[in-house]
Design an enzyme around this catalytic site. Structure first.
Site, PDB file in Angstrom:
ATOM      1  N   GLY A   6      73.711  49.126  51.086  1.00 30.44           N
ATOM      2  CA  GLY A   6      73.582  47.530  51.077  1.00 30.44           C
ATOM      3  C   GLY A   6      75.130  46.771  50.675  1.00 30.44           C
ATOM      4  O   GLY A   6      76.446  47.144  51.303  1.00 30.44           O
ATOM      5  N   HIS A  24      77.539  51.929  52.919  1.00 25.87           N
ATOM      6  CA  HIS A  24      78.750  50.918  51.778  1.00 25.87           C
ATOM      7  C   HIS A  24      78.665  51.616  50.591  1.00 25.87           C
ATOM      8  O   HIS A  24      80.036  50.764  50.341  1.00 25.87           O
ATOM      9  CB  HIS A  24      78.315  49.236  52.192  1.00 25.87           C
ATOM     10  CG  HIS A  24      77.848  48.753  53.367  1.00 25.87           C
ATOM     11  ND1 HIS A  24      77.334  49.153  54.715  1.00 25.87           N
ATOM     12  CD2 HIS A  24      78.912  47.545  54.051  1.00 25.87           C
ATOM     13  CE1 HIS A  24      77.585  48.002  55.507  1.00 25.87           C
ATOM     14  NE2 HIS A  24      78.484  47.995  55.155  1.00 25.87           N
ATOM     15  N   TYR A  28      79.034  54.065  56.387  1.00 30.24           N
ATOM     16  CA  TYR A  28      78.985  53.474  58.004  1.00 30.24           C
ATOM     17  C   TYR A  28      79.822  52.927  58.716  1.00 30.24           C
ATOM     18  O   TYR A  28      81.003  52.650  57.544  1.00 30.24           O
ATOM     19  CB  TYR A  28      78.094  52.010  56.817  1.00 30.24           C
ATOM     20  CG  TYR A  28      77.450  51.396  58.441  1.00 30.24           C
ATOM     21  CD1 TYR A  28      76.817  51.877  58.572  1.00 30.24           C
ATOM     22  CD2 TYR A  28      78.326  49.934  58.089  1.00 30.24           C
ATOM     23  CE1 TYR A  28      75.870  50.757  59.754  1.00 30.24           C
ATOM     24  CE2 TYR A  28      77.884  49.200  59.828  1.00 30.24           C
ATOM     25  CZ  TYR A  28      76.406  49.397  60.458  1.00 30.24           C
ATOM     26  OH  TYR A  28      76.316  48.576  60.926  1.00 30.24           O
TER      27      TYR A  28
END
Length: 199
Positions: free
Chosen positions: A89, A120, A139
């Site tokens: 996030g 993240h 990610y």
């Protein structure tokens, strides 16, 4: 044997699924999970965000749940924990600026304790400088940071996982089934299914 204690570091606008799902799943199989956030105490909440993949060039973001912390950041001692979970996030972007967060992460890495990071969340590992020579995923937008930190970034589908010793990483929440299953293994948990009795 006492249940393993797991530390989870969260923050405002962490990804909703990446906080809620491992927090509940790890408890469901008998682990104690303490979720903490710098500057906040037990009983306070962090706001989460839902990241979704809807055909745009990057993820969309929507309000998630308010997640209640069950431990106080300033009171935890990393040596009391057996493993670390770092959700993704937007929270990792600012959590990595906190020196104490980085010290805690280094404790787990230097003592070869299991670490599960997703999406993240790898930004915190890069800032803590604990990825040199480690194979991991994240990610895709975090891939350049992993490489700059000396890690070997492995590109895998969103629902896959990369395991390097005690380090279990995944690109995003679609990987939860694989990411958590591999983390369970690293934690020494074996799940056996009994065969249904014949009628």
């Amino acid at each position: 044997m006492a249940a393993k204690r797991i530390l989870m570091i969260v923050g405002d606008f962490g990804e909703d699924y990446e906080i809620m799902v491992p927090f509940q799943a790890l408890q469901a199989v008998g682990f104690q999970v303490d979720a903490v956030c710098p500057g906040k105490k037990k009983g306070q909440k962090v706001r989460t965000a839902v990241h979704d993949f809807e055909g745009d060039q990057t993820y969309s973001e929507k309000p998630g749940h308010n997640f209640q912390l069950n431990a106080t950041f300033d009171e935890i001692r990393p040596e009391d924990y057996d493993a670390l979970v770092i959700p993704g996030g937007r929270a990792p972007e600012y959590l990595r600026l906190n020196d104490r967060v980085l010290e805690i992460v280094r404790h787990f890495a230097q003592n070869n304790k299991p670490i599960a990071a997703i999406c993240h969340g790898l930004q915190i590992l890069t800032a803590a400088d604990v990825l040199k020579g480690r194979r991991c995923t994240a990610y895709p937008a975090v891939g350049p940071e992993v490489k700059a930190a000396g890690g070997e970034y492995v590109e895998v589908p969103a629902d896959e996982v990369v395991v390097d010793g005690n380090l279990v990483t995944a690109p995003a929440w679609p990987a939860h089934p694989r990411w958590l299953a591999e983390f369970f293994k690293v934690l020494g948990l074996r799940i056996e299914h009994e065969e249904a009795a014949m009628a």
